[in-house]
Design a protein around this motif. Structure first.
Motif, PDB file in Angstrom:
ATOM      1  N   LEU A 147      30.031  46.576  40.817  1.00 42.21           N
ATOM      2  CA  LEU A 147      30.604  45.258  41.494  1.00 42.21           C
ATOM      3  C   LEU A 147      31.718  44.837  40.283  1.00 42.21           C
ATOM      4  N   LEU A 148      31.525  44.516  38.890  1.00 42.80           N
ATOM      5  CA  LEU A 148      32.535  44.197  38.569  1.00 42.80           C
ATOM      6  C   LEU A 148      33.789  45.165  38.324  1.00 42.80           C
ATOM      7  N   THR A 149      32.781  46.371  38.327  1.00 50.22           N
ATOM      8  CA  THR A 149      34.410  47.126  37.966  1.00 50.22           C
ATOM      9  C   THR A 149      35.585  47.300  38.972  1.00 50.22           C
ATOM     10  N   LEU A 150      34.783  47.008  40.523  1.00 51.69           N
ATOM     11  CA  LEU A 150      35.427  47.016  41.436  1.00 51.69           C
ATOM     12  C   LEU A 150      36.350  45.036  41.347  1.00 51.69           C
ATOM     13  N   ARG A 151      36.045  44.850  40.724  1.00 51.05           N
ATOM     14  CA  ARG A 151      37.199  43.236  41.013  1.00 51.05           C
ATOM     15  C   ARG A 151      37.846  43.650  39.913  1.00 51.05           C
ATOM     16  N   TYR A 152      37.488  44.413  38.546  1.00 53.32           N
ATOM     17  CA  TYR A 152      38.774  44.318  37.444  1.00 53.32           C
ATOM     18  C   TYR A 152      39.368  45.207  37.868  1.00 53.32           C
ATOM     19  N   MET A 153      39.257  46.645  38.623  1.00 52.77           N
ATOM     20  CA  MET A 153      40.027  47.756  38.824  1.00 52.77           C
ATOM     21  C   MET A 153      41.282  46.819  39.517  1.00 52.77           C
ATOM     22  N   ASP A 154      41.311  46.425  40.838  1.00 56.42           N
ATOM     23  CA  ASP A 154      42.401  45.021  40.661  1.00 56.42           C
ATOM     24  C   ASP A 154      43.133  44.389  39.868  1.00 56.42           C
ATOM     25  N   GLU A 155      42.677  44.043  39.069  1.00 56.31           N
ATOM     26  CA  GLU A 155      43.572  43.013  38.200  1.00 56.31           C
ATOM     27  C   GLU A 155      43.844  43.645  37.059  1.00 56.31           C
ATOM     28  N   VAL A 156      43.179  45.435  36.983  1.00 56.17           N
ATOM     29  CA  VAL A 156      44.116  46.691  35.567  1.00 56.17           C
ATOM     30  C   VAL A 156      45.313  46.547  36.402  1.00 56.17           C
ATOM     31  N   ALA A 157      45.258  47.036  37.964  1.00 53.74           N
ATOM     32  CA  ALA A 157      46.088  47.435  38.892  1.00 53.74           C
ATOM     33  C   ALA A 157      47.385  46.634  38.914  1.00 53.74           C
ATOM     34  N   ALA A 158      46.592  45.154  38.593  1.00 55.01           N
ATOM     35  CA  ALA A 158      48.157  44.059  38.399  1.00 55.01           C
ATOM     36  C   ALA A 158      48.512  44.383  36.927  1.00 55.01           C
ATOM     37  N   GLN A 159      48.155  44.116  36.564  1.00 58.45           N
ATOM     38  CA  GLN A 159      48.050  44.361  34.890  1.00 58.45           C
ATOM     39  C   GLN A 159      49.444  45.419  34.585  1.00 58.45           C
ATOM     40  N   LEU A 160      49.085  46.677  34.819  1.00 62.08           N
ATOM     41  CA  LEU A 160      49.763  47.485  34.965  1.00 62.08           C
ATOM     42  C   LEU A 160      51.099  47.513  36.095  1.00 62.08           C
ATOM     43  N   ALA A 161      51.040  47.050  37.044  1.00 66.21           N
ATOM     44  CA  ALA A 161      51.961  46.324  37.817  1.00 66.21           C
ATOM     45  C   ALA A 161      53.268  45.467  36.832  1.00 66.21           C
ATOM     46  N   ALA A 194      40.159  45.391  29.426  1.00 65.15           N
ATOM     47  CA  ALA A 194      39.492  44.655  30.001  1.00 65.15           C
ATOM     48  C   ALA A 194      38.646  45.168  29.829  1.00 65.15           C
ATOM     49  N   GLN A 195      37.803  46.378  28.569  1.00 66.57           N
ATOM     50  CA  GLN A 195      36.720  46.436  27.941  1.00 66.57           C
ATOM     51  C   GLN A 195      36.650  45.318  27.140  1.00 66.57           C
ATOM     52  N   ALA A 196      37.488  44.660  26.090  1.00 63.82           N
ATOM     53  CA  ALA A 196      36.879  43.292  25.719  1.00 63.82           C
ATOM     54  C   ALA A 196      36.893  42.314  26.523  1.00 63.82           C
ATOM     55  N   ARG A 197      37.264  42.103  27.587  1.00 61.23           N
ATOM     56  CA  ARG A 197      37.022  41.186  29.199  1.00 61.23           C
ATOM     57  C   ARG A 197      35.685  41.509  28.923  1.00 61.23           C
ATOM     58  N   SER A 198      34.732  43.002  29.483  1.00 66.30           N
ATOM     59  CA  SER A 198      33.845  43.103  29.662  1.00 66.30           C
ATOM     60  C   SER A 198      33.328  42.943  29.252  1.00 66.30           C
ATOM     61  N   GLU A 199      33.077  43.193  27.702  1.00 64.70           N
ATOM     62  CA  GLU A 199      32.314  42.188  26.547  1.00 64.70           C
ATOM     63  C   GLU A 199      31.841  41.205  26.499  1.00 64.70           C
ATOM     64  N   GLN A 200      33.068  40.421  26.713  1.00 71.51           N
ATOM     65  CA  GLN A 200      32.870  38.588  26.532  1.00 71.51           C
ATOM     66  C   GLN A 200      32.279  38.322  27.970  1.00 71.51           C
ATOM     67  N   LEU A 201      32.534  38.829  29.277  1.00 71.29           N
ATOM     68  CA  LEU A 201      31.679  38.344  30.260  1.00 71.29           C
ATOM     69  C   LEU A 201      30.648  38.769  30.852  1.00 71.29           C
ATOM     70  N   TRP A 202      29.473  39.892  29.754  1.00 74.12           N
ATOM     71  CA  TRP A 202      28.446  40.418  29.297  1.00 74.12           C
ATOM     72  C   TRP A 202      27.889  39.122  28.981  1.00 74.12           C
ATOM     73  N   ALA A 203      28.162  38.688  27.065  1.00 72.58           N
ATOM     74  CA  ALA A 203      27.873  38.395  26.835  1.00 72.58           C
ATOM     75  C   ALA A 203      27.728  36.751  27.338  1.00 72.58           C
ATOM     76  N   ALA A 204      28.427  36.146  28.490  1.00 73.47           N
ATOM     77  CA  ALA A 204      28.629  34.481  28.674  1.00 73.47           C
ATOM     78  C   ALA A 204      27.306  35.480  29.750  1.00 73.47           C
ATOM     79  N   MET A 205      27.180  36.151  30.225  1.00 72.25           N
ATOM     80  CA  MET A 205      26.224  36.322  31.206  1.00 72.25           C
ATOM     81  C   MET A 205      24.738  36.287  30.742  1.00 72.25           C
ATOM     82  N   ARG A 206      24.273  37.067  29.298  1.00 68.54           N
ATOM     83  CA  ARG A 206      23.337  36.951  29.220  1.00 68.54           C
ATOM     84  C   ARG A 206      22.943  35.679  28.381  1.00 68.54           C
TER      85      ARG A 206
END
Length: 241
Positions: free
Chosen positions: A143-157, A189-201
């Motif tokens: 789910l998080l991958t699907l969520r952030y794929m759109d965000e990464v695409a927007a950043q690239l655009a 995206a990798q850095a943000r995922s690490e921060q998100l995982w730490a917040a979830m824990r």
């Protein structure tokens, strides 16, 4: 009646995922070129039955490019029997057959998957994955991958637009710059995922009890059984050819 209830798909996400997994396994096991028309027929019927054929065809562009790559490259590098010569370039029969088989199976699997799963919302897909026994962590990561794929695409655009406004190069000469933009977006995206995982824990992720999965309806069971029979028929037909 709520808007979400009116637009809910007739079949549950769990049944759709089970059908996709079963048919994809059957499609991937096909080893005969003669069986490819059957795969394309099943995929074509699925696309038409989805009610959104043009949208699915547009989303098939990436898979079509990848399939074309297999079909064009493998005849040049794989095999021993020379099928034809294009000047100094030799085309090998084994590579041509393997490329056609891989490309045909890939397009059929992707088209069938898009047709069956496209009506389902991402949250429902995650719930269906959990209902099939997929670990909660893997389902949530999907789910998080699907969520952030759109965000990464927007950043690239936005980065590409800023680059064009600043007079950047275009065409093939811009490929190194595009690769750099993609690498930068992936690192972020990798850095943000690490921060998100730490917040979830820190918030006690996984400590609660999972909600029980809804039971499958008679229509879901009929859909799964029909798809299972179709998958077995595909495997039998491929072995008998």
């Amino acid at each position: 009646m709520p808007e979400r209830a009116r637009r809910a798909p007739a079949l549950s996400a769990r049944a759709r995922l089970a059908v996709v997994f079963g048919l994809a396994f059957a499609f991937a096991s096909v080893q005969s070129l003669a069986a490819l028309p059957a795969l394309w027929l099943i995929a074509g019927v699925s696309v038409l039955a989805s009610g959104r054929p043009w949208q699915i065809l547009v989303r098939l562009r990436g898979a079509a490019v990848l399939a074309a790559g297999f079909a064009l490259v493998l005849p040049l590098i794989a095999g021993e029997v020379v099928l034809a010569h294009l000047g100094p370039i030799a085309l090998y029969q084994e590579g041509a057959l393997a490329g056609a088989l891989i490309a045909g199976r890939l397009l059929a699997i992707v088209a069938m998957t898009l047709a069956i799963l496209s009506p389902v919302a991402p949250f429902d897909l995650v719930a269906g994955m959990r209902g099939l026994g997929v670990p909660t962590l893997m389902a949530d990561l999907a789910l998080l991958t699907l969520r952030y794929m759109d965000e990464v695409a927007a950043q690239l655009a936005r980065a590409r637009l800023a680059r064009r406004l600043r007079g950047g190069t275009t065409g093939w000469r811009a490929l190194p710059d595009h690769a750099l933009l993609l690498a930068t977006s992936l690192i972020r995206a990798q850095a943000r995922s690490e921060q998100l995982w730490a917040a979830m824990r820190l918030r006690g992720y996984g400590a609660g009890l999972a909600a029980p999965a809804a039971t499958l309806s008679a229509r879901d069971w009929a859909f799964v059984a029909g798809a299972g029979g179709l998958a077995l028929a595909v495997i039998w037909m491929d072995r008998s050819l």
